[in-house]
Design a protein around this motif. Structure first.
Motif, PDB file in Angstrom:
ATOM      1  N   ILE A 151       0.830  -1.199   0.000  1.00 18.51           N
ATOM      2  CA  ILE A 151       0.000   0.000   0.000  1.00 18.51           C
ATOM      3  C   ILE A 151       0.871   1.259   0.000  1.00 18.51           C
ATOM      4  CG2 ILE A 151      -1.624   1.364   1.388  1.00 18.51           C
ATOM      5  CD1 ILE A 151      -2.989  -0.946   0.036  1.00 18.51           C
ATOM      6  N   ASP A 152       0.475   2.233  -0.807  1.00 15.15           N
ATOM      7  CA  ASP A 152       1.132   3.539  -0.877  1.00 15.15           C
ATOM      8  C   ASP A 152       0.325   4.533  -0.033  1.00 15.15           C
ATOM      9  OD1 ASP A 152       2.096   6.055  -1.547  1.00 15.15           O
ATOM     10  OD2 ASP A 152       2.198   5.648  -3.707  1.00 15.15           O
ATOM     11  N   PRO A 153       0.884   5.010   1.090  1.00 18.54           N
ATOM     12  CA  PRO A 153       0.104   5.892   1.971  1.00 18.54           C
ATOM     13  C   PRO A 153      -0.240   7.230   1.335  1.00 18.54           C
ATOM     14  CG  PRO A 153       2.406   5.894   2.625  1.00 18.54           C
ATOM     15  CD  PRO A 153       2.250   4.803   1.597  1.00 18.54           C
ATOM     16  N   HIS A 154       0.488   7.624   0.290  1.00 19.55           N
ATOM     17  CA  HIS A 154       0.230   8.901  -0.359  1.00 19.55           C
ATOM     18  C   HIS A 154      -1.044   8.868  -1.221  1.00 19.55           C
ATOM     19  CE1 HIS A 154       4.087  10.400   1.001  1.00 19.55           C
ATOM     20  NE2 HIS A 154       4.672   9.313   0.523  1.00 19.55           N
ATOM     21  N   LYS A 155      -1.599   7.672  -1.419  1.00 23.93           N
ATOM     22  CA  LYS A 155      -2.825   7.552  -2.214  1.00 23.93           C
ATOM     23  C   LYS A 155      -4.091   7.778  -1.386  1.00 23.93           C
ATOM     24  CE  LYS A 155      -0.679   4.669  -5.747  1.00 23.93           C
ATOM     25  NZ  LYS A 155      -0.649   3.372  -6.470  1.00 23.93           N
ATOM     26  N   LYS A 156      -3.903   8.072  -0.100  1.00 28.89           N
ATOM     27  CA  LYS A 156      -4.974   8.540   0.786  1.00 28.89           C
ATOM     28  C   LYS A 156      -6.163   7.574   0.812  1.00 28.89           C
ATOM     29  CE  LYS A 156      -3.304  13.209  -0.051  1.00 28.89           C
ATOM     30  NZ  LYS A 156      -3.581  14.559  -0.589  1.00 28.89           N
ATOM     31  N   MET A 157      -7.389   8.072   0.616  1.00 33.20           N
ATOM     32  CA  MET A 157      -8.567   7.222   0.767  1.00 33.20           C
ATOM     33  C   MET A 157      -8.620   6.114  -0.280  1.00 33.20           C
ATOM     34  SD  MET A 157     -10.159   7.783   3.470  1.00 33.20           S
ATOM     35  CE  MET A 157     -11.525   6.693   3.085  1.00 33.20           C
TER      36      MET A 157
END
Length: 277
Positions: free
Chosen positions: A94-100
């Motif tokens: 998972i990429d945390p910068h992709k938000k929701m």
């Protein structure tokens, strides 16, 4: 002795070439001699796992598209798990910068694809594990009751990656804020060895593996801690194909571990984390 490898990525041609040509690890591969790694077809890889006594391999995905422009490898994780569901368990990168969008992706991966948890790489996201952008992801994993695999210890020559992003003290903060969430620190939090050991010791929900650092300076501290303090909190992991699985098994065979501690680390602890019957 039965074995679960908690960090195993099949060395298929696609995976080997993807690692060697990635924006993150291209320079690192040259530095550590990864370019000499041999690729195999998937059936041969599974046969090797059987030959070495590995019952299950945990494959962790990776998504750092925002910071490195490199596509996630989750599709391959899903393909491996579908091809050999009794041999592989997947954790979705998972990429945390992709938000929701990332939050929704976790739910889809767990509920629709049968993934066993989430995998994140703070040093590749260029933010520490306790940074706010990770917290909605942790909350979703709590809701779904699945663990989070956190890659620590940046390899050499990874552009933009600094040690500060892989400090176990950030995992300690997350463990305190999410006591219901199972966290696995990969690579032993190296070189923060004492901090990693104590983070596992003081938090019931934190585990770790020491993959890639079994023969490094301070490795003796890990072994002593396994025997005396955290024998139920360490998971065997090879970090294959960066490390050959047989070499990782040999390194553990050389450790002077109590019999029950060895059995826990090689198999029972992972079985408990994965909630296998």
């Amino acid at each position: 002795m039965k074995v679960i490898d908690f960090r195993f990525r099949p060395n298929t041609p696609e995976i080997i070439n993807g690692i060697k040509n990635s924006a993150m690890f291209k320079a690192a591969c040259k530095a550590i001699g990864f370019d000499a790694r041999t690729a195999q077809p998937l059936p041969d890889i599974v046969a090797d796992l059987d030959r070495l006594g590995v019952e299950l391999g945990v494959i962790t995905g990776r998504d750092c598209e925002t910071t490195y422009g490199f596509p996630a490898n989750n599709k391959s994780v899903l393909e491996f798990c579908r091809a050999y569901p009794q041999k592989f368990a997947g954790f979705w990168g998972i990429d945390p910068h992709k938000k929701m969008a990332a939050v929704r992706e976790i739910e889809h991966a767990v509920n629709e694809y049968g993934m066993r948890g989430m995998a994140v790489d703070p040093y590749l996201a260029h933010i520490p594990a306790s940074e706010a952008r990770f917290y909605p992801l942790y909350a979703k994993c709590c809701e779904l009751d699945v663990p989070v695999f956190i890659t620590m210890a940046p390899p050499p020559q990874v552009p933009g990656a600094v040690l500060e992003y892989a400090d176990p003290r950030d995992v300690d903060k997350v463990a305190s804020d999410f006591p219901e969430l199972t966290l696995i620190m990969s690579h032993g939090g190296y070189p923060f060895v004492n901090e990693a050991i104590y983070t596992c010791l003081r938090n019931a929900n934190v585990y770790m593996d020491i993959s890639e650092y079994e023969r490094s300076p301070q490795a003796g501290l890990y072994v002593r801690a396994m025997n005396d303090l955290i024998g139920e909190k360490v998971l065997f992991a090879s970090a294959h194909p960066f490390v050959e699985l047989a070499d990782a098994l040999d390194a553990y065979a050389a450790f002077e571990l109590k019999t029950d501690v060895r059995e826990n680390i090689m198999y029972a602890n992972a079985k408990r984390v994965l909630r296998l019957a």
